[in-house]
Design a protein around this motif. Structure first.
Motif, PDB file in Angstrom:
ATOM      1  N   LYS A   5      10.103   9.755   7.533  1.00  0.00           N
ATOM      2  CA  LYS A   5       8.972  10.035   6.674  1.00  0.00           C
ATOM      3  C   LYS A   5       7.720   9.430   7.234  1.00  0.00           C
ATOM      4  CE  LYS A   5      10.785   8.209   3.101  1.00  0.00           C
ATOM      5  NZ  LYS A   5      12.154   7.945   2.240  1.00  0.00           N
ATOM      6  N   LEU A   6       6.381  10.265   7.066  1.00  0.00           N
ATOM      7  CA  LEU A   6       5.349   9.927   7.547  1.00  0.00           C
ATOM      8  C   LEU A   6       4.584   9.833   6.102  1.00  0.00           C
ATOM      9  CD1 LEU A   6       4.458  11.853  10.676  1.00  0.00           C
ATOM     10  CD2 LEU A   6       5.145   9.489  10.465  1.00  0.00           C
ATOM     11  N   PRO A   7       3.472   8.963   5.855  1.00  0.00           N
ATOM     12  CA  PRO A   7       3.212   7.840   6.950  1.00  0.00           C
ATOM     13  C   PRO A   7       4.281   6.887   6.824  1.00  0.00           C
ATOM     14  CG  PRO A   7       1.659   7.835   4.657  1.00  0.00           C
ATOM     15  CD  PRO A   7       2.537   8.938   4.825  1.00  0.00           C
ATOM     16  N   MET A   8       4.401   6.162   8.159  1.00  0.00           N
ATOM     17  CA  MET A   8       5.214   5.051   7.999  1.00  0.00           C
ATOM     18  C   MET A   8       4.473   3.918   8.843  1.00  0.00           C
ATOM     19  SD  MET A   8       8.647   4.661  10.508  1.00  0.00           S
ATOM     20  CE  MET A   8       7.959   4.441  12.244  1.00  0.00           C
ATOM     21  N   GLY A   9       4.550   2.647   8.085  1.00  0.00           N
ATOM     22  CA  GLY A   9       3.959   1.591   8.358  1.00  0.00           C
ATOM     23  C   GLY A   9       4.776   0.378   8.938  1.00  0.00           C
ATOM     24  N   LEU A  10       4.403  -0.115  10.114  1.00  0.00           N
ATOM     25  CA  LEU A  10       5.371  -1.021  10.893  1.00  0.00           C
ATOM     26  C   LEU A  10       4.289  -2.272  11.044  1.00  0.00           C
ATOM     27  CD1 LEU A  10       7.495   0.918  13.450  1.00  0.00           C
ATOM     28  CD2 LEU A  10       8.009   0.069  10.926  1.00  0.00           C
ATOM     29  N   ALA A  11       4.649  -3.340  10.470  1.00  0.00           N
ATOM     30  CA  ALA A  11       3.545  -4.769  10.537  1.00  0.00           C
ATOM     31  C   ALA A  11       4.431  -5.661  11.485  1.00  0.00           C
ATOM     32  CB  ALA A  11       3.284  -5.192   9.335  1.00  0.00           C
ATOM     33  N   ILE A  12       3.532  -6.262  12.127  1.00  0.00           N
ATOM     34  CA  ILE A  12       4.175  -7.519  13.040  1.00  0.00           C
ATOM     35  C   ILE A  12       3.180  -8.813  12.767  1.00  0.00           C
ATOM     36  CG2 ILE A  12       4.813  -8.361  15.201  1.00  0.00           C
ATOM     37  CD1 ILE A  12       5.428  -5.425  16.002  1.00  0.00           C
ATOM     38  N   ILE A  13       3.919  -9.822  12.345  1.00  0.00           N
ATOM     39  CA  ILE A  13       3.294 -11.032  12.487  1.00  0.00           C
ATOM     40  C   ILE A  13       3.935 -11.844  13.561  1.00  0.00           C
ATOM     41  CG2 ILE A  13       2.643 -13.062  11.094  1.00  0.00           C
ATOM     42  CD1 ILE A  13       3.204 -11.647   8.438  1.00  0.00           C
ATOM     43  N   LEU A  50       0.992  -1.181   0.092  1.00  0.00           N
ATOM     44  CA  LEU A  50      -0.034  -0.140  -0.146  1.00  0.00           C
ATOM     45  C   LEU A  50       0.874   1.240   0.119  1.00  0.00           C
ATOM     46  CD1 LEU A  50      -2.831  -0.790   2.333  1.00  0.00           C
ATOM     47  CD2 LEU A  50      -3.006  -0.916  -0.056  1.00  0.00           C
ATOM     48  N   ASP A  51       2.125   1.015   0.641  1.00  0.00           N
ATOM     49  CA  ASP A  51       2.996   2.366   0.800  1.00  0.00           C
ATOM     50  C   ASP A  51       4.360   1.859   0.578  1.00  0.00           C
ATOM     51  OD1 ASP A  51       2.383   5.706   1.560  1.00  0.00           O
ATOM     52  OD2 ASP A  51       4.541   4.432   1.851  1.00  0.00           O
ATOM     53  N   ASP A  52       5.473   2.670  -0.036  1.00  0.00           N
ATOM     54  CA  ASP A  52       6.648   2.017  -0.148  1.00  0.00           C
ATOM     55  C   ASP A  52       7.224   2.479   1.231  1.00  0.00           C
ATOM     56  OD1 ASP A  52       6.739   2.192  -2.832  1.00  0.00           O
ATOM     57  OD2 ASP A  52       7.539   4.027  -3.418  1.00  0.00           O
ATOM     58  N   ASN A  53       6.773   2.862   2.329  1.00  0.00           N
ATOM     59  CA  ASN A  53       7.238   2.898   3.571  1.00  0.00           C
ATOM     60  C   ASN A  53       6.544   2.406   4.572  1.00  0.00           C
ATOM     61  OD1 ASN A  53       9.296   4.445   5.032  1.00  0.00           O
ATOM     62  ND2 ASN A  53       7.814   5.894   5.851  1.00  0.00           N
ATOM     63  N   TYR A  54       6.155   1.248   4.119  1.00  0.00           N
ATOM     64  CA  TYR A  54       5.622   0.196   5.167  1.00  0.00           C
ATOM     65  C   TYR A  54       6.344  -1.091   5.089  1.00  0.00           C
ATOM     66  CZ  TYR A  54       1.079   2.679   4.682  1.00  0.00           C
ATOM     67  OH  TYR A  54       0.151   3.743   5.007  1.00  0.00           O
ATOM     68  N   TYR A  55       6.804  -1.628   6.160  1.00  0.00           N
ATOM     69  CA  TYR A  55       7.456  -2.590   6.521  1.00  0.00           C
ATOM     70  C   TYR A  55       7.251  -3.604   7.502  1.00  0.00           C
ATOM     71  CZ  TYR A  55      10.990  -0.358   3.485  1.00  0.00           C
ATOM     72  OH  TYR A  55      11.567   0.334   2.340  1.00  0.00           O
ATOM     73  N   LEU A  56       7.823  -4.989   7.530  1.00  0.00           N
ATOM     74  CA  LEU A  56       7.463  -5.981   8.600  1.00  0.00           C
ATOM     75  C   LEU A  56       8.645  -5.743   9.659  1.00  0.00           C
ATOM     76  CD1 LEU A  56       5.478  -8.055   8.578  1.00  0.00           C
ATOM     77  CD2 LEU A  56       7.032  -9.600   7.722  1.00  0.00           C
ATOM     78  N   ILE A  57       8.480  -5.726  10.734  1.00  0.00           N
ATOM     79  CA  ILE A  57       9.475  -5.862  11.786  1.00  0.00           C
ATOM     80  C   ILE A  57       8.945  -7.323  12.807  1.00  0.00           C
ATOM     81  CG2 ILE A  57       9.884  -3.610  11.749  1.00  0.00           C
ATOM     82  CD1 ILE A  57       8.338  -3.254  14.449  1.00  0.00           C
ATOM     83  N   ASP A  58      10.004  -7.584  13.836  1.00  0.00           N
ATOM     84  CA  ASP A  58       9.642  -8.677  14.470  1.00  0.00           C
ATOM     85  C   ASP A  58       9.995  -8.294  15.649  1.00  0.00           C
ATOM     86  OD1 ASP A  58       8.627 -11.284  14.374  1.00  0.00           O
ATOM     87  OD2 ASP A  58      10.469 -12.213  14.668  1.00  0.00           O
ATOM     88  N   THR A  59       9.294  -8.528  16.969  1.00  0.00           N
ATOM     89  CA  THR A  59       9.477  -7.923  18.106  1.00  0.00           C
ATOM     90  C   THR A  59       9.445  -9.261  19.135  1.00  0.00           C
ATOM     91  OG1 THR A  59       7.174  -6.872  18.488  1.00  0.00           O
ATOM     92  CG2 THR A  59       8.998  -5.812  17.317  1.00  0.00           C
ATOM     93  N   THR A  60       9.823  -9.038  20.290  1.00  0.00           N
ATOM     94  CA  THR A  60       9.664 -10.088  21.458  1.00  0.00           C
ATOM     95  C   THR A  60       8.358 -10.196  21.756  1.00  0.00           C
ATOM     96  OG1 THR A  60      10.133  -8.376  22.870  1.00  0.00           O
ATOM     97  CG2 THR A  60      11.912  -9.675  22.029  1.00  0.00           C
ATOM     98  N   SER A  61       7.821 -11.316  22.504  1.00  0.00           N
ATOM     99  CA  SER A  61       6.746 -11.812  23.189  1.00  0.00           C
ATOM    100  C   SER A  61       6.595 -11.489  24.541  1.00  0.00           C
ATOM    101  CB  SER A  61       6.668 -13.497  23.165  1.00  0.00           C
ATOM    102  OG  SER A  61       6.850 -13.825  21.758  1.00  0.00           O
ATOM    103  N   ILE A  62       7.900 -11.137  25.115  1.00  0.00           N
ATOM    104  CA  ILE A  62       7.811 -10.747  26.489  1.00  0.00           C
ATOM    105  C   ILE A  62       8.144  -9.132  26.471  1.00  0.00           C
ATOM    106  CG2 ILE A  62       9.280 -10.834  28.934  1.00  0.00           C
ATOM    107  CD1 ILE A  62       9.587 -13.908  28.210  1.00  0.00           C
ATOM    108  N   LEU A  63       7.232  -8.336  27.194  1.00  0.00           N
ATOM    109  CA  LEU A  63       7.533  -6.962  27.337  1.00  0.00           C
ATOM    110  C   LEU A  63       7.553  -6.551  28.772  1.00  0.00           C
ATOM    111  CD1 LEU A  63       4.840  -5.670  24.558  1.00  0.00           C
ATOM    112  CD2 LEU A  63       7.499  -5.958  24.498  1.00  0.00           C
ATOM    113  N   PRO A  64       8.264  -5.613  29.217  1.00  0.00           N
ATOM    114  CA  PRO A  64       8.455  -5.106  30.403  1.00  0.00           C
ATOM    115  C   PRO A  64       7.188  -4.643  31.069  1.00  0.00           C
ATOM    116  CG  PRO A  64       9.750  -3.654  29.103  1.00  0.00           C
ATOM    117  CD  PRO A  64       8.964  -4.574  28.059  1.00  0.00           C
TER     118      PRO A  64
END
Lengths: 498, 498
Positions: free
Chosen positions: A183-191, A56-70
């Protein structure tokens, strides 16, 4: 006849879509594993989702982050204080229930919007009692649904398993904003997996304690985001809306995106995105339009952080009606503001000459629920049992069979199979009659089957059979890879080959 | 000059490979997130791993299982009783240490194989004290590294976050054996997160509390498995073996697979598989041979469930030497036998006319460690700063630039970009000089860049530049997609285009 739920569950268990987790130990309520077919289907679904929404936008990306959060992060996000369900505990047998579900079951009235005090009054006047033992309920209480995790040898660092993937995107907002050159908009996706200690897990994969989400957080400047929306793209899409009132009457309003925006019911950016999500379920996943609706959540029903909230619901026979599979949430600047306060790190950015805290539009998808919905709706049990999955999502893309197990056919078939498996998820089968082999592939949604017969040895061609029509065409082995590729990606339709 | 560790970490933070998890809240020791480039690289690594290892046999499949497992299952697997580290706690300041690491640091002696009693004697004679405050240590104790999770409203169901993905495969063995129509060998792979409450997390992503594994469990009949090994395939592969003794002397023996098998040092099935893993690291991931070794673990060093255990180690400047990134473990029938006893479910199957409990060969990969190793080894900082990732793993496959921002070049470049991004992970960049844009792509490992110049407008062709050689060739826009595809999949070498 077996219920729809049992049919889908039986398919899942027999063929390897879904298994209760740790089943040999009696299982754990609210946990399911994906077998080999389920895992293949899931990974393909994830690839499709990523292609569709990140493009949908050049500035949308997948990231991957931890299950445990503080603790601190989830305190700031509001989850420590507000991510609760009202629980009813029987004072006789000790069984606990999620008040909302139990009271809906017993009284057919929704208590979703009620306060703790209102529920207390309600249970005393409605005279409800424990379905297990008939005992009276103690006073309702708030139950936090996050799983706590003690980190370190002395458990000094307090954390939680994340209740939603979204927080990973907010916590990394600043780092990514820099890495992606401001840059905005910025998209961060997590699966990934999220965890909720549900009081009453039930209905297969529908309400689980560990579940899979695909979420896209779009960070935007509310003053300029609308200018970037390609409005003509969805202007004529017909939204199937169930308003808060429509839901009660089981009524769906069909409204064009352009109309709902012109009437001021929804802002353009929101209407555009719910249209895209509705389209995804219909066109990409193959859910018929009449089984889809966009359900508005009233202010009382919405989570504490949402300003506008629509659920995507699918009408599922196996679960007894409309069920949420995804949601589009306008979270405003709630999340980044909360984390700015909690962390003392500045979350505001310069955009268009002004310092702003970006707003967030969240597209949130329950992966397990969506896959279950596809199995429910696309599985036909009858004279022919067929799972009509879209070719891109089918776990096995092509079955390869020798017509009979003699006269050099298996050798030739193996040869074809070895070439195809380099490019496709192919499955070789020579057990039982050809009819049974087709039936086995139909049942798990394999869109195409290739059969090597006597003629193949002479003319170097094979039969390709399409799952849905059972029509067959003759294709030369040299062209087979290219033809299958065009069929699977939808470039060619099967009819065109005839 | 900055240390190698700092160079890799700086790249990671600036460009979006890795970020400390929940960094705005001060982070949590032992937790890292993947930024957008890290997440893309990781997903491509996973696809490559899946292609490579699941294509070893038609009956190898990916499954996906829950992170939370019940107490009973982990009791039966031995983790509740034996998945422990020896911990030393300072009686003065209360700081805790992993005995093995602390004593190695302080005395340069390995205590890995010592019992609790032996460690107690060792610390009293070696006269070690707390590095934080100089205090004396209390008696060493066993610390279980699993994170407990209480499930349900009263926390009645006791569970743990899985310490390895492997258990998910064993718990689903029976279901999958049926779904896959009762054939051995059968392979079940899981890619996912595992959790260990490390006493002393350290060294970036090397020892984490939440980490990513890719594990393949091969269930086989020990009487017949060797007959199925294609021995000629790896017979001449030269294994770089560090025996338990060789490790101490920093000595590597180069031995052919055929020799090590003929000499009876390793069974064929084991030698074949460590050869395949060594090859994967060298040929697919680009780690030079001299940076790789296969380290044998002695009986004392091995985990309680392993009969033969070799680690794949990479020599990493950033972490000060040889570090484990993967392991090949012959777990015999330990796991299924344990679960048969624990669950009272029969795990034996009929194979070759006999009832057997299948044995397990485990190929286990630390994804975070492997990705870190690639960043360490393939990143060159200097006059030209280049990350020499294999094209299949590079997060961005192709950069697209207009030579200058005028005369219609940006429009043409955008057009090319829009076509390429449908097939590849493409990145459009028009900021700064062309040299800076190449440099930015070199630094994140982008193997090819496409530049649109004035000539492109006339002759409809572009310049394709290769990262490693910086050589350029002219390619017509019509052929660009096909050419890039051949380059990225390795079908064509760049030299051949000149």
């Amino acid at each position: 006849m077996r219920s729809r739920y049992d049919q889908v569950m039986s398919l899942s268990l027999r063929r390897g879509f879904l298994f209760p987790s740790a089943e040999i130990y009696g299982g754990l309520a609210g946990f399911y594993d994906y077998g080999h077919l389920g895992a293949m289907m899931k990974r393909k679904w994830e690839d499709l989702w990523t292609d569709y929404f990140l493009s949908l936008d050049d500035n949308y990306y997948l990231i991957d982050t931890t299950s445990i959060l503080p603790y601190k992060g989830l305190k700031a996000s509001g989850h420590v204080d507000h991510f609760t369900d009202v629980m009813l505990t029987c004072s006789k047998c000790g069984e606990s229930y999620k008040a909302e579900l139990l009271l809906e079951d017993l009284t057919e009235k929704s208590v979703e919007a009620m306060t703790l005090e209102e529920i207390r009054t309600f249970i005393s006047t409605a005279d409800v009692s424990c379905p297990e033992c008939g005992g009276k309920f103690a006073d309702p209480s708030q139950f936090n649904m996050m799983f706590p995790v003690a980190i370190g040898t002395a458990g000094k660092d307090k954390g939680f398993l994340r209740p939603e993937t979204a927080q990973g995107a907010y916590l990394n907002f600043k780092r990514e904003y820099e890495a992606l050159r401001r840059k905005l908009p910025m998209g961060l996706a997590i699966i990934g997996r999220a965890f909720r200690n549900e009081i009453s897990p039930r209905q297969g994969t529908y309400r689980m304690r560990e579940f899979l989400q695909a979420e896209l957080q779009i960070f935007f400047n509310p003053k300029t985001f609308e200018d970037r929306i390609p409005r003509e793209e969805t202007a004529n899409d017909v939204l199937r809306i169930a308003t808060a009132e429509g839901k009660r009457k089981n009524q769906i309003d069909e409204v064009k995106v352009s109309e709902i925006v012109d009437e001021g019911v929804l802002p353009l950016f929101f209407a555009h995105h719910i249209a895209l999500v509705q389209r995804f379920y219909h066109k990409e996943l193959g859910i018929p339009t009449e089984k889809l609706r966009l359900a508005e959540l009233s202010e009382e029903e919405r989570a504490f952080y949402n300003k506008i909230h629509y659920d995507i619901e699918v009408d599922l026979e196996s679960l007894g009606g409309w069920r949420e599979v995804a949601g589009v949430h306008y979270r405003s600047d709630h999340d980044l503001t909360g984390h700015e306060k909690g962390s003392n790190e500045r979350m505001s950015v310069m955009d268009g000459g002004e310092r702003i805290i970006p707003h967030v539009l969240e597209l949130s998808f329950g992966i397990d629920r969506t896959l279950w919905a596809m199995l429910d709706i696309l599985y036909t049990v009858g004279e022919r049992t067929v799972l009509r999955l879209p070719p891109r999502i089918a776990p096995i893309s092509v079955g390869v069979f020798p017509l009979v197990n003699k006269a050099g056919l298996p050798e030739k078939a193996r040869e074809v199979y070895r070439v195809l498996r380099r490019s496709f998820d192919a499955f070789y089968d020579d057990a039982g009659s050809i009819g049974r082999r087709y039936a086995r592939m139909d049942e798990i949604g394999t869109p195409f089957c290739v059969t090597i017969d006597h003629q193949s040895l002479e003319s170097d061609d094979v039969t390709v059979r399409e799952r849905d029509s059972t029509d067959q065409v003759r294709i030369s082995i040299d062209d087979l890879r290219t033809v299958l590729n065009s069929l699977l990606t939808g470039v060619t339709k099967f009819e065109e080959l005839k």
